[in-house]
Design an enzyme around this catalytic site. Structure first.
Site, PDB file in Angstrom:
ATOM      1  N   ASP A   1      33.591  51.677  34.779  1.00  0.00           N
ATOM      2  CA  ASP A   1      34.773  52.272  34.110  1.00  0.00           C
ATOM      3  C   ASP A   1      34.612  52.321  32.594  1.00  0.00           C
ATOM      4  OD1 ASP A   1      35.272  49.505  33.851  1.00  0.00           O
ATOM      5  OD2 ASP A   1      37.383  49.621  34.454  1.00  0.00           O
TER       6      ASP A   1
ATOM      7  N   GLY B   1      42.899  35.113  40.303  1.00  0.00           N
ATOM      8  CA  GLY B   1      41.535  34.736  39.925  1.00  0.00           C
ATOM      9  C   GLY B   1      40.503  35.102  40.977  1.00  0.00           C
ATOM     10  N   ALA B   2      40.873  35.971  41.936  1.00  0.00           N
ATOM     11  CA  ALA B   2      39.916  36.329  42.989  1.00  0.00           C
ATOM     12  C   ALA B   2      39.263  37.680  42.721  1.00  0.00           C
ATOM     13  CB  ALA B   2      40.612  36.351  44.343  1.00  0.00           C
TER      14      ALA B   2
ATOM     15  N   SER C   1      45.105  40.404  40.049  1.00  0.00           N
ATOM     16  CA  SER C   1      46.452  39.831  39.981  1.00  0.00           C
ATOM     17  C   SER C   1      47.056  40.074  38.597  1.00  0.00           C
ATOM     18  CB  SER C   1      46.435  38.341  40.318  1.00  0.00           C
ATOM     19  OG  SER C   1      45.534  37.666  39.484  1.00  0.00           O
TER      20      SER C   1
ATOM     21  N   ASP D   1      41.644  48.870  36.838  1.00  0.00           N
ATOM     22  CA  ASP D   1      42.609  48.033  37.552  1.00  0.00           C
ATOM     23  C   ASP D   1      44.030  48.575  37.404  1.00  0.00           C
ATOM     24  OD1 ASP D   1      40.363  46.574  37.897  1.00  0.00           O
ATOM     25  OD2 ASP D   1      40.926  44.962  36.542  1.00  0.00           O
TER      26      ASP D   1
HETATM   27  C1  GLA Z   1      37.309  44.014  35.903  1.00  0.00           C
HETATM   28  C2  GLA Z   1      37.874  44.926  34.824  1.00  0.00           C
HETATM   29  C3  GLA Z   1      37.706  46.406  35.208  1.00  0.00           C
HETATM   30  C4  GLA Z   1      36.278  46.720  35.637  1.00  0.00           C
HETATM   31  C5  GLA Z   1      35.763  45.682  36.642  1.00  0.00           C
HETATM   32  C6  GLA Z   1      34.298  45.861  36.956  1.00  0.00           C
HETATM   33  O1  GLA Z   1      38.076  44.123  37.054  1.00  0.00           O
HETATM   34  O2  GLA Z   1      39.239  44.647  34.605  1.00  0.00           O
HETATM   35  O3  GLA Z   1      38.119  47.228  34.141  1.00  0.00           O
HETATM   36  O4  GLA Z   1      35.431  46.805  34.512  1.00  0.00           O
HETATM   37  O5  GLA Z   1      35.959  44.354  36.181  1.00  0.00           O
HETATM   38  O6  GLA Z   1      34.070  47.054  37.629  1.00  0.00           O
END
Ligand code: GLA
Length: 385
Positions: free
Chosen positions: A37, A125-126, A130, A179
């Site tokens: 991303d 934290g998984a 979250s 996310d």
């Molecule tokens: C975390 C970050 C995302 C992305 C992922 C790895 O979740 O919040 O923006 O970079 O790592 O793909």
């Protein structure tokens, strides 16, 4: 909506729940497209059925009170609308606080305090977002209680971008956009195919026939995730700077196809940065191939791409570690599993596997038992996509 007993919790904390409303935002699992991303590439996350519930009611003064059913030991955290700095003593409450702050800074009329309670039914934290989930649940709540009109698609995109600002500017984690987009725009039964450079997106049906997605949590405490994450980001920036200096006409690593990358790769001086860039470019190609495989029902190709993604994250990007490798390698031993990989930032967190439904119970028993034996503590399984 009160599946998590959220209004009952509100009543318990604040005495009565008249006028309180309930809100929800999901967590996410990324099917493929890891660490692409922030390199201007594609991602393919799905919203989960679990996430974060909030019950909230406006107050007539400028105080905000928050309580979390997941962290009752923190008690009720209080702050004033005029006192909105990140405060380490406020722990989890910095997420809703950051959202209120960023909304106000962007001119949204959040002009009175609130009483709110939060409870997540997802593991924190998984690596299942979250934090994006609590940010988005807060944003949805503010939009409704203060009539901000952000409920439509455009409004949800705006909320996702504001929540990213919370994460980057208020919480201090330099994450990409995946996310927040996944939790803001995820729809049941589909994955969100997002081009992180342009924010163009479409929904891809996730129809795996006789297969299901099993999410596996390593239960490893995620120390150093942020510093390692930021280290990967700067290695990619270094690779991009070298490529541009050598004349590559790109603004992010994922502008390159695999073939183009192999033509340019010698321009990246540091071999570690070269491997990081190779992961980003090839992983981006795998997302496109995975969308193609899913849309044409080639589930076994989809599974194979998951395996390739894990290996690339293991050897080129180095974000897996013993626990995630153990989950992937145990999964690969099972004939009912078509593919498995780590998901999210890595360094602990979760993995996912595509598993034949009628073999899932046996798969979970096998992987769970051996993981506990090799690693020394248990992992956890979820079937929640
Ligand atoms: C975390 C970050 C995302 C992305 C992922 C790895 O979740 O919040 O923006 O970079 O790592 O793909």
């Amino acid at each position: 909506m009160d599946s998590c007993g959220i209004l009952a919790l509100f009543e318990k904390v604040y005495g009565r729940s008249e006028g309180a409303e309930a809100f929800f935002a999901p967590g996410r699992v990324n099917l493929i497209g890891e660490h692409t991303d922030y390199n201007g590439g594609h991602v393919l996350p799905c919203a989960l059925t679990f996430g974060t519930y909030i019950a909230a009611r406006r107050r007539t003064d400028g105080w905000v009170r928050c309580f979390s059913g997941n962290y009752p030991e923190t008690g009720v955290v209080r702050f004033e609308l005029e006192e909105m700095a990140n405060d380490p003593r406020h722990g989890w409450a910095n997420y809703p606080k950051g959202v209120v702050r960023v909304f106000r800074d962007n001119g949204f009329p959040v002009d009175s305090g609130l009483d709110m309670v939060v409870r997540g039914d997802m593991p924190s934290g998984a690596g299942l977002s979250s934090s994006a989930s609590i940010e988005m649940a807060t944003a949805v709540m503010l939009s409704s209680l203060f009539s901000l009109g952000l409920e439509d698609e455009e409004g949800r995109v705006r909320m996702a971008l504001l929540c990213k600002d919370v994460e980057n500017g208020f919480i201090g984690v330099n994450s990409g956009i995946m996310d927040q987009f996944a939790v803001a725009l995820g729809r049941a039964g589909t994955a969100l195919f997002l081009d992180c450079a342009t924010l163009e997106r479409r929904y891809v049906p996730v129809d795996l026939g006789e297969y299901d997605i099993v999410v596996m949590n390593t239960n490893k405490s995620r120390m150093l995730v942020e510093s390692k994450y930021n280290e990967r980001r700067s290695e990619c920036e270094q690779a991009l700077a070298d490529l541009r200096r050598a004349g590559a006409p790109i603004s992010s690593l994922c502008d390159l196809s695999a073939g183009e990358f192999f033509g340019w790769e010698d321009a990246v001086a540091d071999p570690v940065c070269r491997r990081r860039a190779r992961h980003a470019v090839l992983e981006n190609g795998r997302v496109l191939a995975a969308v193609d495989a899913l849309t044409s029902g080639r589930i076994d190709d989809f599974g194979r791409l998951l395996n390739e993604s894990h290996l690339s994250l293991q050897f080129d990007y180095e974000t897996t570690g013993r626990e995630l490798d153990c989950l992937a390698e145990l999964s690969w031993q099972r004939e009912e599993c078509l593919g498995a990989r780590m998901t999210g930032a890595g360094f602990g967190g979760a993995a996912l596997a595509v598993v034949r439904r009628d073999g899932a119970a046996e798969f979970i028993r096998f992987v769970g038992e051996r993981y506990g034996r090799y690693i020394g503590y248990d992992c956890a399984f979820y079937r929640s996509v």
